[in-house]
Design a protein around this motif. Structure first.
Motif, PDB file in Angstrom:
ATOM      1  N   LYS A  17       0.832  -1.201   0.000  1.00  0.00           N
ATOM      2  CA  LYS A  17       0.000   0.000   0.000  1.00  0.00           C
ATOM      3  C   LYS A  17       0.869   1.256   0.000  1.00  0.00           C
ATOM      4  O   LYS A  17       0.698   2.132  -0.857  1.00  0.00           O
ATOM      5  CB  LYS A  17      -0.908   0.040   1.247  1.00  0.00           C
ATOM      6  CG  LYS A  17      -1.980  -1.012   1.287  1.00  0.00           C
ATOM      7  CD  LYS A  17      -2.826  -0.906   2.560  1.00  0.00           C
ATOM      8  CE  LYS A  17      -2.095  -1.331   3.810  1.00  0.00           C
ATOM      9  NZ  LYS A  17      -1.763  -2.759   3.886  1.00  0.00           N
ATOM     10  N   SER A 223       6.137  -6.174 -10.210  1.00  0.00           N
ATOM     11  CA  SER A 223       6.962  -7.348  -9.916  1.00  0.00           C
ATOM     12  C   SER A 223       7.602  -7.254  -8.543  1.00  0.00           C
ATOM     13  O   SER A 223       7.771  -6.165  -7.989  1.00  0.00           O
ATOM     14  CB  SER A 223       8.098  -7.476 -10.932  1.00  0.00           C
ATOM     15  OG  SER A 223       7.583  -7.529 -12.217  1.00  0.00           O
ATOM     16  N   ALA A 229      12.690  -2.153  -1.724  1.00  0.00           N
ATOM     17  CA  ALA A 229      13.282  -1.895  -0.407  1.00  0.00           C
ATOM     18  C   ALA A 229      14.362  -0.823  -0.506  1.00  0.00           C
ATOM     19  O   ALA A 229      14.472   0.056   0.357  1.00  0.00           O
ATOM     20  CB  ALA A 229      13.854  -3.178   0.164  1.00  0.00           C
TER      21      ALA A 229
HETATM   22  N1  LIG Z   1       7.386  -4.852  -5.609  1.00  0.00           N
HETATM   23  C1  LIG Z   1       7.971  -5.189  -4.464  1.00  0.00           C
HETATM   24  N2  LIG Z   1       8.898  -6.169  -4.431  1.00  0.00           N
HETATM   25  C2  LIG Z   1       9.513  -6.521  -3.280  1.00  0.00           C
HETATM   26  N3  LIG Z   1       9.271  -5.954  -2.107  1.00  0.00           N
HETATM   27  C3  LIG Z   1       8.366  -4.963  -2.068  1.00  0.00           C
HETATM   28  C4  LIG Z   1       7.655  -4.537  -3.232  1.00  0.00           C
HETATM   29  N4  LIG Z   1       6.830  -3.532  -2.892  1.00  0.00           N
HETATM   30  C5  LIG Z   1       7.008  -3.335  -1.581  1.00  0.00           C
HETATM   31  N5  LIG Z   1       7.920  -4.178  -1.081  1.00  0.00           N
HETATM   32  C6  LIG Z   1       8.412  -4.268   0.309  1.00  0.00           C
HETATM   33  O1  LIG Z   1       7.450  -4.964   1.067  1.00  0.00           O
HETATM   34  C7  LIG Z   1       7.290  -4.371   2.346  1.00  0.00           C
HETATM   35  C8  LIG Z   1       5.850  -3.928   2.519  1.00  0.00           C
HETATM   36  O2  LIG Z   1       5.577  -2.888   1.598  1.00  0.00           O
HETATM   37  P1  LIG Z   1       4.650  -1.671   2.022  1.00  0.00           P
HETATM   38  O3  LIG Z   1       5.155  -1.073   3.277  1.00  0.00           O
HETATM   39  O4  LIG Z   1       4.494  -0.795   0.852  1.00  0.00           O
HETATM   40  O5  LIG Z   1       3.303  -2.462   2.303  1.00  0.00           O
HETATM   41  P2  LIG Z   1       2.014  -1.940   3.088  1.00  0.00           P
HETATM   42  O6  LIG Z   1       0.854  -2.650   2.516  1.00  0.00           O
HETATM   43  O7  LIG Z   1       1.983  -0.476   3.097  1.00  0.00           O
HETATM   44  O8  LIG Z   1       2.326  -2.481   4.555  1.00  0.00           O
HETATM   45  P3  LIG Z   1       1.474  -2.130   5.870  1.00  0.00           P
HETATM   46  O9  LIG Z   1       0.245  -2.991   5.783  1.00  0.00           O
HETATM   47  O10 LIG Z   1       2.375  -2.526   7.001  1.00  0.00           O
HETATM   48  O11 LIG Z   1       1.159  -0.684   5.832  1.00  0.00           O
HETATM   49  C9  LIG Z   1       8.295  -3.224   2.402  1.00  0.00           C
HETATM   50  O12 LIG Z   1       9.458  -3.678   3.032  1.00  0.00           O
HETATM   51  C10 LIG Z   1       8.560  -2.898   0.952  1.00  0.00           C
HETATM   52  O13 LIG Z   1       9.850  -2.375   0.733  1.00  0.00           O
END
Ligand SMILES: Nc1ncnc2c1ncn2[C@@H]1O[C@H](COP(=O)(O)OP(=O)(O)OP(=O)(O)O)[C@@H](O)[C@H]1O
Ligand SMILES: [Mg+2]
Length: 261
Positions: A17, A223, A229
């Motif tokens: 997200k 992807s 990260a």
């Molecule tokens: N395309 C991707 N490939 C690999 N890792 C990713 C990708 N997109 C995000 N991540 C990693 O996955 C983790 C979760 O991403 P993110 O924080 O955007 O998710 P979120 O849904 O906002 O999490 P939360 O529910 O905790 O708010 C982070 O460490 C991020 O760097």
């Protein structure tokens, strides 16, 4: 009114997200010259960290919410004063902090508690921007309900891994409840498959998503990549680097603009 407000939501944690909020916003700003406002609606403040926000003595989203819960109204200038600009990524934002969790409990006892964020994101504020994106927290509570009440559309990132479908039903039920009560205009713009890789699980989830939700699945897919990260670490949106996920978010921004019409 509030036709340009989008919430990026999924109560499941870690589905990208925050990454999608940041990178859709930055791609629209950097590649398409759009004026974008990002709202960090998560006490974890991951989006604020991504934007390298450092406490600066000015108010955060927490202060705005507390003001609405105590005075029931807020003037637009107070809200505009909490908007920061991130030059590198060319986006405007309202940061969050850990005290947002306390603000959430204050909201529970407020009259019309579903509309607190809507009162913050008044027409005078949102009309200054082309697009407003709300990065939601991973929970089905009152803050998410506030985001869905303030928004005209939802974007739902879905991680194409095991258990991806879990919880989508609950989110759809909440969407219907909100449409039937406080926000009849709320639409699901689409679901964005994230962390797609070459595994059998990932391909199966993508197929099931398309079978179940059809047109609601964006053409764009994101992807799985270590670049995500790295981007969080450096505070540089993916579209500013020459990498595959950067191009994918740029493509997603184009699809987003195409689907406005
Ligand atoms: N395309 C991707 N490939 C690999 N890792 C990713 C990708 N997109 C995000 N991540 C990693 O996955 C983790 C979760 O991403 P993110 O924080 O955007 O998710 P979120 O849904 O906002 O999490 P939360 O529910 O905790 O708010 C982070 O460490 C991020 O760097
Ligand atoms: Mg997040």
């Amino acid at each position: 009114m509030m036709n340009n407000i989008y919430c990026i939501a999924n109560q499941k944690g870690g589905v990208a997200k925050s990454t999608s909020t940041m990178n859709l916003g930055a791609a629209l700003a950097v590649n398409h010259n759009k004026k974008v406002l990002l709202i960090d609606l998560d006490p974890q403040s991951n989006l604020s960290e991504y934007l390298k926000f450092e406490p600066d003595g000015k108010g955060t989203l927490t202060n705005l919410i507390l003001e609405v819960t105590s005075n029931s109204v807020i003037d637009s200038q107070t809200v505009l004063n909490t908007i920061r600009y991130n030059e590198l990524n060319m986006v405007y934002y309202i940061p969050s902090d850990i005290n947002l969790a306390n603000a959430e409990s204050f909201m529970q006892n407020t009259l019309s508690r579903e509309t607190v964020l809507k009162r913050i994101l008044s027409e005078e504020v949102t009309s200054q921007f082309d697009y407003v994106f709300i990065d939601c927290l991973p929970s089905l509570g009152i803050l998410l309900i506030n985001a869905m009440t303030a928004s005209s559309k939802m974007i739902i990132p879905v991680q194409t891994q095991k258990f991806a479908m879990d919880g989508l039903q609950a989110l759809n039920v909440l969407h219907s409840q909100i449409r039937n009560t406080i926000n009849p205009e709320l639409k699901i713009m689409g679901m964005l498959p994230t962390m797609v890789d070459n595994t059998l699980v990932s391909r199966k989830v993508l197929t099931t998503l398309k079978e179940t939700y059809g047109e609601l699945i964006f053409e764009s897919i994101i992807s799985k990549s270590i670049e995500a990260a790295k981007s969080t670490e450096s505070g540089r949106a993916l579209c500013l680097s020459n990498c595959k996920v950067g191009s994918e978010y740029a493509f997603f921004a184009e699809e987003f603009l195409r689907k406005q019409g």
